[in-house]
Structures are given as C-alpha cells and as structure tokens.
Design a protein around this motif. Structure first.
Motif, PDB file in Angstrom:
ATOM      1  N   VAL A   1      -4.837 -12.028  -4.806  1.00  0.00           N
ATOM      2  CA  VAL A   1      -4.661 -13.295  -4.110  1.00  0.00           C
ATOM      3  C   VAL A   1      -3.379 -13.942  -4.632  1.00  0.00           C
ATOM      4  O   VAL A   1      -3.190 -14.060  -5.844  1.00  0.00           O
ATOM      5  CB  VAL A   1      -5.870 -14.230  -4.345  1.00  0.00           C
ATOM      6  CG1 VAL A   1      -5.602 -15.614  -3.766  1.00  0.00           C
ATOM      7  CG2 VAL A   1      -7.134 -13.630  -3.746  1.00  0.00           C
ATOM      8  N   TYR A   2      -2.508 -14.316  -3.709  1.00  0.00           N
ATOM      9  CA  TYR A   2      -1.296 -15.053  -4.069  1.00  0.00           C
ATOM     10  C   TYR A   2      -1.524 -16.527  -3.754  1.00  0.00           C
ATOM     11  O   TYR A   2      -1.903 -16.869  -2.629  1.00  0.00           O
ATOM     12  CB  TYR A   2      -0.096 -14.550  -3.285  1.00  0.00           C
ATOM     13  CG  TYR A   2       0.540 -13.286  -3.812  1.00  0.00           C
ATOM     14  CD1 TYR A   2      -0.174 -12.378  -4.590  1.00  0.00           C
ATOM     15  CD2 TYR A   2       1.852 -12.990  -3.529  1.00  0.00           C
ATOM     16  CE1 TYR A   2       0.407 -11.217  -5.061  1.00  0.00           C
ATOM     17  CE2 TYR A   2       2.449 -11.821  -3.995  1.00  0.00           C
ATOM     18  CZ  TYR A   2       1.721 -10.948  -4.758  1.00  0.00           C
ATOM     19  OH  TYR A   2       2.304  -9.794  -5.229  1.00  0.00           O
TER      20      TYR A   2
ATOM     21  N   LYS B   1      -0.008 -14.821  -8.852  1.00  0.00           N
ATOM     22  CA  LYS B   1      -0.821 -13.700  -8.378  1.00  0.00           C
ATOM     23  C   LYS B   1      -2.048 -13.591  -9.277  1.00  0.00           C
ATOM     24  O   LYS B   1      -1.924 -13.570 -10.505  1.00  0.00           O
ATOM     25  CB  LYS B   1      -0.028 -12.405  -8.434  1.00  0.00           C
ATOM     26  CG  LYS B   1      -0.827 -11.184  -8.003  1.00  0.00           C
ATOM     27  CD  LYS B   1      -0.009  -9.914  -8.124  1.00  0.00           C
ATOM     28  CE  LYS B   1      -0.840  -8.709  -7.759  1.00  0.00           C
ATOM     29  NZ  LYS B   1      -0.096  -7.458  -7.931  1.00  0.00           N
ATOM     30  N   ILE B   2      -3.224 -13.523  -8.652  1.00  0.00           N
ATOM     31  CA  ILE B   2      -4.478 -13.393  -9.402  1.00  0.00           C
ATOM     32  C   ILE B   2      -5.253 -12.208  -8.839  1.00  0.00           C
ATOM     33  O   ILE B   2      -5.507 -12.139  -7.639  1.00  0.00           O
ATOM     34  CB  ILE B   2      -5.328 -14.672  -9.312  1.00  0.00           C
ATOM     35  CG1 ILE B   2      -4.530 -15.880  -9.823  1.00  0.00           C
ATOM     36  CG2 ILE B   2      -6.634 -14.508 -10.089  1.00  0.00           C
ATOM     37  CD1 ILE B   2      -5.190 -17.216  -9.593  1.00  0.00           C
ATOM     38  N   LYS B   3      -5.615 -11.279  -9.710  1.00  0.00           N
ATOM     39  CA  LYS B   3      -6.430 -10.131  -9.306  1.00  0.00           C
ATOM     40  C   LYS B   3      -7.890 -10.568  -9.310  1.00  0.00           C
ATOM     41  O   LYS B   3      -8.417 -10.966 -10.343  1.00  0.00           O
ATOM     42  CB  LYS B   3      -6.221  -8.971 -10.278  1.00  0.00           C
ATOM     43  CG  LYS B   3      -7.048  -7.752  -9.966  1.00  0.00           C
ATOM     44  CD  LYS B   3      -6.781  -6.685 -11.025  1.00  0.00           C
ATOM     45  CE  LYS B   3      -7.741  -5.536 -10.917  1.00  0.00           C
ATOM     46  NZ  LYS B   3      -7.551  -4.584 -12.018  1.00  0.00           N
ATOM     47  N   VAL B   4      -8.544 -10.484  -8.149  1.00  0.00           N
ATOM     48  CA  VAL B   4      -9.934 -10.906  -8.009  1.00  0.00           C
ATOM     49  C   VAL B   4     -10.815  -9.663  -7.979  1.00  0.00           C
ATOM     50  O   VAL B   4     -10.560  -8.733  -7.218  1.00  0.00           O
ATOM     51  CB  VAL B   4     -10.137 -11.735  -6.720  1.00  0.00           C
ATOM     52  CG1 VAL B   4     -11.602 -12.096  -6.525  1.00  0.00           C
ATOM     53  CG2 VAL B   4      -9.263 -12.987  -6.760  1.00  0.00           C
ATOM     54  N   THR B   5     -11.844  -9.654  -8.814  1.00  0.00           N
ATOM     55  CA  THR B   5     -12.803  -8.548  -8.850  1.00  0.00           C
ATOM     56  C   THR B   5     -14.201  -9.111  -8.647  1.00  0.00           C
ATOM     57  O   THR B   5     -14.649  -9.966  -9.413  1.00  0.00           O
ATOM     58  CB  THR B   5     -12.738  -7.785 -10.183  1.00  0.00           C
ATOM     59  OG1 THR B   5     -11.397  -7.341 -10.399  1.00  0.00           O
ATOM     60  CG2 THR B   5     -13.678  -6.590 -10.178  1.00  0.00           C
ATOM     61  N   LEU B   6     -14.864  -8.623  -7.604  1.00  0.00           N
ATOM     62  CA  LEU B   6     -16.237  -9.014  -7.310  1.00  0.00           C
ATOM     63  C   LEU B   6     -17.152  -7.863  -7.690  1.00  0.00           C
ATOM     64  O   LEU B   6     -16.822  -6.705  -7.441  1.00  0.00           O
ATOM     65  CB  LEU B   6     -16.407  -9.326  -5.825  1.00  0.00           C
ATOM     66  CG  LEU B   6     -15.402 -10.294  -5.200  1.00  0.00           C
ATOM     67  CD1 LEU B   6     -15.687 -10.453  -3.724  1.00  0.00           C
ATOM     68  CD2 LEU B   6     -15.428 -11.620  -5.916  1.00  0.00           C
ATOM     69  N   TRP B   7     -18.321  -8.169  -8.246  1.00  0.00           N
ATOM     70  CA  TRP B   7     -19.282  -7.160  -8.684  1.00  0.00           C
ATOM     71  C   TRP B   7     -20.590  -7.280  -7.923  1.00  0.00           C
ATOM     72  O   TRP B   7     -20.961  -8.346  -7.455  1.00  0.00           O
ATOM     73  CB  TRP B   7     -19.564  -7.310 -10.180  1.00  0.00           C
ATOM     74  CG  TRP B   7     -18.410  -6.911 -11.034  1.00  0.00           C
ATOM     75  CD1 TRP B   7     -17.372  -7.706 -11.438  1.00  0.00           C
ATOM     76  CD2 TRP B   7     -18.157  -5.629 -11.594  1.00  0.00           C
ATOM     77  NE1 TRP B   7     -16.502  -6.996 -12.212  1.00  0.00           N
ATOM     78  CE2 TRP B   7     -16.958  -5.712 -12.326  1.00  0.00           C
ATOM     79  CE3 TRP B   7     -18.833  -4.408 -11.546  1.00  0.00           C
ATOM     80  CZ2 TRP B   7     -16.421  -4.626 -13.009  1.00  0.00           C
ATOM     81  CZ3 TRP B   7     -18.288  -3.335 -12.225  1.00  0.00           C
ATOM     82  CH2 TRP B   7     -17.106  -3.441 -12.950  1.00  0.00           C
ATOM     83  N   ARG B   8     -21.300  -6.182  -7.850  1.00  0.00           N
ATOM     84  CA  ARG B   8     -22.680  -6.066  -7.363  1.00  0.00           C
ATOM     85  C   ARG B   8     -22.898  -6.738  -6.004  1.00  0.00           C
ATOM     86  O   ARG B   8     -22.229  -6.405  -5.042  1.00  0.00           O
ATOM     87  CB  ARG B   8     -23.650  -6.575  -8.425  1.00  0.00           C
ATOM     88  CG  ARG B   8     -23.550  -5.778  -9.726  1.00  0.00           C
ATOM     89  CD  ARG B   8     -24.422  -6.370 -10.825  1.00  0.00           C
ATOM     90  NE  ARG B   8     -24.116  -5.816 -12.120  1.00  0.00           N
ATOM     91  CZ  ARG B   8     -23.106  -6.204 -12.901  1.00  0.00           C
ATOM     92  NH1 ARG B   8     -22.317  -7.159 -12.525  1.00  0.00           N
ATOM     93  NH2 ARG B   8     -22.907  -5.625 -14.071  1.00  0.00           N
ATOM     94  N   ASP B   9     -23.871  -7.666  -5.909  1.00  0.00           N
ATOM     95  CA  ASP B   9     -24.220  -8.281  -4.626  1.00  0.00           C
ATOM     96  C   ASP B   9     -23.043  -9.004  -3.987  1.00  0.00           C
ATOM     97  O   ASP B   9     -22.856  -8.943  -2.774  1.00  0.00           O
ATOM     98  CB  ASP B   9     -25.386  -9.260  -4.785  1.00  0.00           C
ATOM     99  CG  ASP B   9     -26.702  -8.564  -5.073  1.00  0.00           C
ATOM    100  OD1 ASP B   9     -26.801  -7.349  -4.820  1.00  0.00           O
ATOM    101  OD2 ASP B   9     -27.631  -9.242  -5.557  1.00  0.00           O
TER     102      ASP B   9
END
Length: 131
Positions: free
Chosen positions: A31-32, A53-61
């Motif tokens: 995401v910028y 710039k931010i690296k977004v990491t979503l987990w599981r549900d």
C-alpha cells in the motif's frame, strides 16, 4: 513493549499475493500512502509529493475473507513495525510492514473498462466498505 498502532489510507499498487505458510493462509500486498498537508492560505489539503510504502500481510480468516486488488483504495488499521531485509546489492534495507492487522476497509474500487483494464482515475464506491 511499545507498539505503533496506525490507521492509514492508500492505494494497492501490485496484485495481492495469496500464500500458505504451514497450515495458515496469508495475503500480502503493498500500500502506498500519499502524504498531504493543509495549506494555511487556502485551507485546502494539498499533496506534498511524499509517499510511504507499507507491506500489508493478512493472516488466516482475514486473508481468506478479504477481496482486494491492484488499484483499490483501502483503509488499514494495524500495528506496524520497521523490518530489515537483505537487498540484492548486499546492503541492508528497511521497510514498514504490518505486524497485526485489525481491519481492512475498501474505500474505492476502480471500475473496469473493456477486458479488465482499469479506467483512468475512475473510482466506484465499494458498497458498505467492509471486506
């Protein structure tokens, strides 16, 4: 231990990648965030030209139930951290990334024109906004 919790709004600039790590699914996307500040003379907000710039990491549900794509404007509430990583030239780089994501809200989605190509700067409201 201190944590930085932030809510930021920015554009997804690459197609999100789905991965599996062990038994868990994850979804990653950059995401910028374009910075703006209020002009004292006009009272209007103006772009400063600075971008984070931010690296977004979503987990599981959250990873399984989030439908985002390149070009979407999203609002993310998360704990963020700065991580070091080895660069190709052998030096150490640093990047902001999420440590724990509380929510992702779709703010705008580009309308598709023709064979899936995004229209220039044409955004459509994204329903209730929750993914």
């Amino acid at each position: 231990m201190s944590q930085v919790k932030a809510t930021f709004t920015g554009g997804i600039v690459a197609e999100p990648e789905r991965k599996t790590v062990g038994q868990s699914n994850l979804l990653e996307f950059p995401v910028y965030v374009n910075h703006s500040k209020k002009n004292k003379d006009t009272g209007e907000y103006e772009q400063t030209g600075d971008t984070t710039k931010i690296k977004v990491t979503l987990w599981r549900d959250l990873a399984d139930n989030t439908d985002v794509r390149k070009g979407d404007l999203v609002e993310v509430t998360a704990t963020i951290i700065e991580k070091e990583f080895p660069k190709k030239d052998g030096t150490i780089g640093r990047q902001l990334q999420t440590d724990y994501v509380e929510s992702v809200v779709l703010k705008h989605r580009r309308e598709l024109v023709g064979a899936g190509a995004p229209a220039n700067d044409t955004f459509a409201p994204a329903g209730d906004g929750f993914l």
